[in-house]
Design an enzyme around this catalytic site. Structure first.
Site, PDB file in Angstrom:
ATOM      1  N   ASP A  66       0.847  -1.201   0.000  1.00 52.47           N
ATOM      2  CA  ASP A  66       0.000   0.000   0.000  1.00 52.47           C
ATOM      3  C   ASP A  66       0.882   1.250   0.000  1.00 52.47           C
ATOM      4  O   ASP A  66       1.658   1.465   0.923  1.00 52.47           O
ATOM      5  CB  ASP A  66      -0.931  -0.006   1.216  1.00 52.47           C
ATOM      6  CG  ASP A  66      -2.119   0.918   1.023  1.00 52.47           C
ATOM      7  OD1 ASP A  66      -1.928   2.070   0.591  1.00 52.47           O
ATOM      8  OD2 ASP A  66      -3.251   0.483   1.292  1.00 52.47           O
ATOM      9  N   SER A 116      -7.012   4.500  -1.776  1.00 53.60           N
ATOM     10  CA  SER A 116      -6.885   3.036  -1.806  1.00 53.60           C
ATOM     11  C   SER A 116      -8.197   2.318  -2.097  1.00 53.60           C
ATOM     12  O   SER A 116      -8.174   1.180  -2.557  1.00 53.60           O
ATOM     13  CB  SER A 116      -6.339   2.528  -0.469  1.00 53.60           C
ATOM     14  OG  SER A 116      -5.027   2.956  -0.272  1.00 53.60           O
ATOM     15  N   ASP A 331       2.103   2.599   3.561  1.00 51.36           N
ATOM     16  CA  ASP A 331       1.290   3.806   3.348  1.00 51.36           C
ATOM     17  C   ASP A 331       1.257   4.684   4.598  1.00 51.36           C
ATOM     18  O   ASP A 331       1.415   5.904   4.522  1.00 51.36           O
ATOM     19  CB  ASP A 331      -0.127   3.357   2.973  1.00 51.36           C
ATOM     20  CG  ASP A 331      -1.064   4.520   2.701  1.00 51.36           C
ATOM     21  OD1 ASP A 331      -0.814   5.263   1.746  1.00 51.36           O
ATOM     22  OD2 ASP A 331      -2.052   4.664   3.440  1.00 51.36           O
ATOM     23  N   HIS A 373      -1.070   2.784  -5.131  1.00 51.61           N
ATOM     24  CA  HIS A 373      -0.766   4.174  -5.502  1.00 51.61           C
ATOM     25  C   HIS A 373       0.590   4.515  -4.925  1.00 51.61           C
ATOM     26  O   HIS A 373       1.172   3.733  -4.180  1.00 51.61           O
ATOM     27  CB  HIS A 373      -1.841   5.118  -4.947  1.00 51.61           C
ATOM     28  CG  HIS A 373      -2.001   4.996  -3.459  1.00 51.61           C
ATOM     29  ND1 HIS A 373      -1.071   5.501  -2.585  1.00 51.61           N
ATOM     30  CD2 HIS A 373      -2.933   4.367  -2.693  1.00 51.61           C
ATOM     31  CE1 HIS A 373      -1.448   5.210  -1.351  1.00 51.61           C
ATOM     32  NE2 HIS A 373      -2.566   4.517  -1.382  1.00 51.61           N
TER      33      HIS A 373
HETATM   34 ZN    ZN Z   1      -2.912   6.303   2.208  1.00 51.02          ZN
END
Ligand code: ZN
Length: 505
Positions: A66, A116, A331, A373
Site C-alpha cells: 500500500d 486506496s 502507506d 498508488h
Molecule cells: Zn494512504
C-alpha cells in the site's frame, strides 16, 4: 521455477560478499571490475526472454504494497542491501527479480491522485470507480447508500470461490480498511468500518458497515477461509473496548455460526492452530498492526500471517487458492512522514515475497506484486555510491572520490537523500528549520524527513506505480496499463489455457 535472480545481481552480490559484515557506512568499496559490469549485463540480456506460461492458473496471489511507489522500491532496495553490508544500489528486492513488469496508471474516475478504495476496487473487480468507494461502480455517489445498492461489483474472490478455490486475506492494516475490504465488502463509503460511522440515512437505506459485511459473507457459500489482520475494535461493542454502537460482539456471533470457525488474537495461537481445515479470523490488534519496530512478541508479522494463511489455503481439494497479501503500513509510514517506517515495512514485504518464491510453484501459480498508488517520497541529491539510505548526502569530489564529510548547502545545513514533497516534516523557513538536519538524528526511527508543504498527513502521489509478475499468463503484463486491466489479466489466467479452450466471459 521460472525465476532466476538477474545476472547483474548475482555478479554484483558475489563481488560484494567480501564486504559482508561491514557497517553500511562509507567508505565501502565496490570491487566490481569494468569487465564484470559488461559481462553481467550481457548475461542478463541473454536470459531476458523467459518462456510464456499459457496454462490455466490454479492459484493466484495478489500482493499489494500500500503506497509502495517506485521511489519507495529504490530506497527500500538500497536500504535492504545496506542492512546486509552491501553498498545497496546493486541489491534486488525479491519481487524485482520477477520476469514481467508493467507501469500502472492509478487515477480514480473522479480523482487525479487516487485513494486506496478506488484503486483496490480497480484491481479486484476490473472497474475503475470513485475515490472512497469499495467494490461498487462509478455510478454510485460516495457516502450515498441508496445510490450504490444496484451497482455492487463481483470481485476476483467471487470468481475464485465459484471455481471451488479456497480464499484468504492477510494484511498489516485493519481488516476493515480499504484495501482488504474491497475483497469482501461493497460500500459507497470506506469509512463505514463499523456501525458508529454509518449515517442515519445509510442505516435507513439498509447499508451495512464493513465489519458486519465480513461476518455476513461468512454465512454465504463463498466465505473466505482465512482473514488475518488488525482492527478488532470494529468487531466489538463499546463496553468491551470496541467501536460498535449496536452492542454486537461480532467475534462471538461469528464463532457461533459454525464450530469450524475460530478466532485468533495473538501469534502463539496462530502458530498452534491446526490450519488443515475450518475458517479462521485472526484479529491481532485493536487497530492496525503496530509498525515492525513497535511490535511485541505476541503480534504476528506479515510473514507469520502469510505462512499460516498458505497452510490453510493449500488444503483445497486440488482446486487451488486465491490469496491477497497487503503490506498496509508502508502507506501509513509515508503519511506520517517517516522514511524509516515506510522502508522497514517495505523490507518486510520483500522478505515475505522471498519466502513465497521458495514455497510456491510458479508453473501453476500467478504471482502479482504491485502497489495501489504512490506517495511524495523523493530520492535525490548526488550522494556518493553506498551513502546510507537514511543519511545526509555525502557527495563526491571533482575526481569522483567520496568526500570526507557530508555536503553543507549554501544555507549552512545538511540535507538527506530522501525527502517528502509535503507532510508533517515540513520545514518552517523563518524559524531556521531547514538548516537543522542533524546527521546522526536523521537515521533514527522517529526522524521525519524534510518536506516543503506543511500537512498533518503526507499525501498520496499521482504518478504510475510498478507491477511485477510471474506464472501463468504473467506475460500479458507489460507496457503502461490502466489499473483495472490488472483484474482482467488475472481473470484470464484463472479461466483460460493454451489449448484454445478459452472460457473467458
Ligand atoms: Zn494512504
Amino acid at each position: 521455477m521460472l525465476l532466476k535472480p538477474t545476472a547483474l545481481a548475482i555478479a554484483l552480490t558475489s563481488a560484494s560478499l567480501l564486504l559482508a559484515g561491514c557497517e553500511p557506512a562509507l567508505p565501502v568499496k565496490d570491487s566490481t571490475s569494468s569487465p564484470q559490469w559488461f559481462a553481467s549485463g550481457q548475461q542478463a540480456a541473454n536470459n531476458a526472454a523467459p518462456q510464456a506460461n499459457t496454462s490455466k492458473a490454479k492459484n493466484i496471489i495478489l500482493v499489494v504494497g500500500d503506497g509502495m511507489g517506485i521511489t519507495t522500491h529504490t530506497a527500500a532496495r538500497i536500504y535492504s542491501g545496506q542492512q546486509q553490508g552491501l553498498l545497496g544500489e546493486e541489491f534486488s528486492l525479491s519481487f524485482e527479480t520477477l520476469p514481467y513488469s508493467a507501469l500502472i496508471k492509478t487515477y480514480n474516475t473522479d480523482q487525479q491522485t487516487p485513494d486506496s478504495a478506488g484503486t483496490m476496487t480497480a484491481l479486484v473487480t476490473g472497474h475503475k470507480t470513485k475515490a472512497g468507494i469499495l467494490s461498487v461502480s462509478d455510478q454510485a455517489q460516495r457516502s450515498d447508500c441508496a445510490s450504490g445498492q444496484q451497482h455492487k461489483l463481483a470481485t476476483l474472490f467471487d470468481l475464485a470461490e465459484q471455481q471451488g478455490k479456497t480464499t484468504g486475506i492477510v494484511t498489516t492494516a485493519r481488516l476493515t480498511h480499504a484495501t482488504p475490504a474491497a475483497l469482501y465488502a461493497h460500500s459507497v463509503e470506506r469509512n463505514w468500518e463499523s456501525d458508529n460511522k454509518l449515517s442515519a440515512a445509510a442505516k435507513a437505506d439498509n447499508c451495512r458497515d464493513i465489519a458486519q459485511q465480513l461476518i455476513d459473507q461468512n454465512n454465504s457459500d463463498q466465505a473466505l477461509e482465512v482473514v488475518f489482520g488488525g482492527g478488532k475494535r470494529h468487531f466489538l461493542p463499546e463496553q468491551e473496548g470496541g467501536k460498535r454502537q449496536d452492542q454486537q460482539n461480532l467475534l462471538t456471533s461469528w464463532q457461533q455460526q459454525n464450530p469450524q470457525q475460530q478466532v485468533l488474537t495473538n501469534l502463539q495461537q496462530l502458530q498452534q492452530a491446526d490450519l488443515t481445515s475450518g475458517r479462521w479470523l485472526g484479529l491481532f490488534s485493536s487497530s492496525h498492526l503496530p509498525y515492525i519496530d513497535q511490535r511485541d512478541t505476541s503480534t504476528p508479522g506479515l510473514l507469520d500471517m502469510t505462512k499460516a494463511a498458505l497452510t490453510r489455503l493449500k488444503h483445497n481439494n486440488g482446486k487451488g487458492y486465491a490469496l491477497m497479501i497487503e503490506a498496509g503500513r508502508i502507506d501509513h509510514g509515508h503519511h506520517a512522514g517517516s522514511g524509516y517506517k515506510a522502508l522497514n515495512e517495505t523490507q518486510e514485504l520483500h522478505q515475505t515475497v522471498q519466502w513465497l518464491l521458495n514455497n510456491i510453484d510458479l508453473k501453476d501459480t500467478l504471482l502479482v506484486v504491485t502497489a495501489d498508488h504512490s506517495h511524495t517520497l523523493t530520492l535525490a541529491g548526488y550522494a556518493t555510491r553506498g551513502n546510507p539510505m537514511l543519511g545526509v548526502v555525502k557527495g563526491n569530489d571533482d575526481q569522483g572520490r567520496p568526500k570526507t564529510s557530508a555536503k553543507q548547502l549554501d544555507d549552512g545545513g545538511y540535507y538527506t537523500s530522501i525527502n517528502y514533497r509535503n507532510g508533517p516534516g515540513a520545514v518552517d523557513w523563518q524559524q531556521g528549520d531547514r538548516t537543522s538536519v542533524d546527521p546522526e538524528r536523521a537515521q533514527q526511527a522517529d526522524y521525519l524527513q524534510q518536506a516543503l508543504v506543511p500537512l498533518e498527513s503526507e499525501t498520496h502521489g499521482g504518478e504510475d506505480v510498478a507491477l511485477y509478475a510471474a506464472g501463468p499468463w504473467a506475460h500479458l503484463f507489460g507496457g503502461t496499463m490502466e489499473q483495472h486491466w490488472v483484474y482482467h489479466v488475472m481473470h484470464h489466467a484463472l479461466t483460460s489455457d493454451n489449448a484454445g479452450s478459452e472460457d473467458r466471459d
